[in-house]
Design a protein around this motif. Structure first.
Motif, PDB file in Angstrom:
ATOM      1  N   MET A   1       8.004 -19.495   4.719  1.00 35.60           N
ATOM      2  CA  MET A   1       7.764 -18.172   4.869  1.00 35.60           C
ATOM      3  C   MET A   1       5.915 -18.692   4.975  1.00 35.60           C
ATOM      4  SD  MET A   1       6.879 -15.663   2.393  1.00 35.60           S
ATOM      5  CE  MET A   1       8.312 -15.787   2.005  1.00 35.60           C
ATOM      6  N   ASP A   2       5.607 -17.735   6.855  1.00 39.66           N
ATOM      7  CA  ASP A   2       4.001 -17.888   6.652  1.00 39.66           C
ATOM      8  C   ASP A   2       2.897 -17.203   6.221  1.00 39.66           C
ATOM      9  OD1 ASP A   2       4.907 -19.279   8.923  1.00 39.66           O
ATOM     10  OD2 ASP A   2       5.504 -17.995  10.376  1.00 39.66           O
ATOM     11  N   SER A   3       1.655 -18.239   6.307  1.00 40.71           N
ATOM     12  CA  SER A   3       0.625 -17.544   5.463  1.00 40.71           C
ATOM     13  C   SER A   3      -0.519 -16.910   6.270  1.00 40.71           C
ATOM     14  CB  SER A   3       0.078 -18.825   4.112  1.00 40.71           C
ATOM     15  OG  SER A   3      -0.064 -20.003   4.887  1.00 40.71           O
ATOM     16  N   ARG A   4      -1.486 -16.235   5.830  1.00 39.91           N
ATOM     17  CA  ARG A   4      -2.023 -15.704   6.420  1.00 39.91           C
ATOM     18  C   ARG A   4      -3.402 -15.752   5.280  1.00 39.91           C
ATOM     19  NH1 ARG A   4      -1.435 -12.242  10.767  1.00 39.91           N
ATOM     20  NH2 ARG A   4       1.407 -11.889  11.448  1.00 39.91           N
ATOM     21  N   ALA A   5      -4.735 -16.122   5.988  1.00 39.17           N
ATOM     22  CA  ALA A   5      -5.772 -16.342   5.203  1.00 39.17           C
ATOM     23  C   ALA A   5      -7.081 -14.896   5.598  1.00 39.17           C
ATOM     24  CB  ALA A   5      -6.291 -17.473   5.227  1.00 39.17           C
ATOM     25  N   ALA A   6      -7.732 -14.973   4.679  1.00 41.03           N
ATOM     26  CA  ALA A   6      -8.177 -13.595   5.563  1.00 41.03           C
ATOM     27  C   ALA A   6      -9.664 -14.210   4.426  1.00 41.03           C
ATOM     28  CB  ALA A   6      -8.211 -12.263   4.938  1.00 41.03           C
ATOM     29  N   SER A   7     -11.181 -13.941   5.062  1.00 38.36           N
ATOM     30  CA  SER A   7     -11.829 -13.963   4.421  1.00 38.36           C
ATOM     31  C   SER A   7     -13.344 -13.169   4.412  1.00 38.36           C
ATOM     32  CB  SER A   7     -12.644 -15.513   5.059  1.00 38.36           C
ATOM     33  OG  SER A   7     -13.287 -15.427   5.317  1.00 38.36           O
ATOM     34  N   CYS A   8     -14.426 -12.912   3.847  1.00 33.93           N
ATOM     35  CA  CYS A   8     -15.729 -12.830   3.768  1.00 33.93           C
ATOM     36  C   CYS A   8     -15.987 -12.789   5.026  1.00 33.93           C
ATOM     37  CB  CYS A   8     -16.494 -12.032   2.865  1.00 33.93           C
ATOM     38  SG  CYS A   8     -17.020 -14.157   2.477  1.00 33.93           S
TER      39      CYS A   8
ATOM     40  N   GLU B   1      -5.353 -15.088   0.279  1.00 32.84           N
ATOM     41  CA  GLU B   1      -3.932 -15.526   1.371  1.00 32.84           C
ATOM     42  C   GLU B   1      -2.839 -15.211   0.966  1.00 32.84           C
ATOM     43  OE1 GLU B   1      -3.735 -19.880   0.284  1.00 32.84           O
ATOM     44  OE2 GLU B   1      -5.998 -20.473   1.285  1.00 32.84           O
ATOM     45  N   VAL B   2      -2.633 -14.371   2.030  1.00 26.35           N
ATOM     46  CA  VAL B   2      -0.556 -13.332   1.389  1.00 26.35           C
ATOM     47  C   VAL B   2      -0.113 -14.711   2.681  1.00 26.35           C
ATOM     48  CG1 VAL B   2      -2.562 -11.502   0.965  1.00 26.35           C
ATOM     49  CG2 VAL B   2      -1.757 -12.757   3.728  1.00 26.35           C
TER      50      VAL B   2
END
Length: 135
Positions: free
Chosen positions: A1-8, A16-17
């Motif tokens: 499953m691919d993950s995605r990262a978001a940050s400030c 990480e989702v």
């Protein structure tokens, strides 16, 4: 499953989702306009679990229909990165689309609170729009 990262902005707060978004939407309510400092919020919902790295400051806001939303933002740079709805924390998380810094991110499918949308904002073709929140 691919993950995605978001940050400030400063990188101190990250999330990480996993997988594809459950949904991507726009919110034009006045609370989201004030919260983002923009004319709407762009949000992507992901299934739990998620991984949070760094320290967040929290703000709880009650929505028009009584739901409580817990917003997490960076105490250093002030960027709102994600939020959860109280009682739903174990099932999903909503992440600010801009925090992914990914121009290829999937387009929104829904637009809520169109009654508050600025007249000059144009929605993408095919998006479902609602005068208020349909839930």
């Amino acid at each position: 499953m691919d993950s995605r990262a978001a940050s400030c902005t400063c990188g101190q707060l990250r999330i990480e989702v996993q997988g594809e978004p459950l949904g991507v939407g726009l919110c034009h309510c006045l609370a989201c306009q004030r919260r983002t400092g923009s004319v709407f919020a762009a949000l992507a919902s992901f299934a739990a679990p998620c991984k949070v790295l760094g320290t967040a400051t929290e703000y709880v806001r009650t929505g028009d229909q009584g739901a409580k939303f817990r917003f997490r933002f960076c105490p250093v740079c002030g960027t709102t990165v994600f939020h959860t709805e109280e009682g739903c924390e174990q099932s999903s998380v909503s992440v600010a689309v801009g925090a992914f810094a990914d121009p290829s991110f999937p387009a929104p499918q829904d637009s809520v609170y169109d009654c508050r949308r600025h007249s000059w904002v144009r929605l993408p073709d095919g998006i479902r729009s609602y005068d208020k929140d349909p839930t």
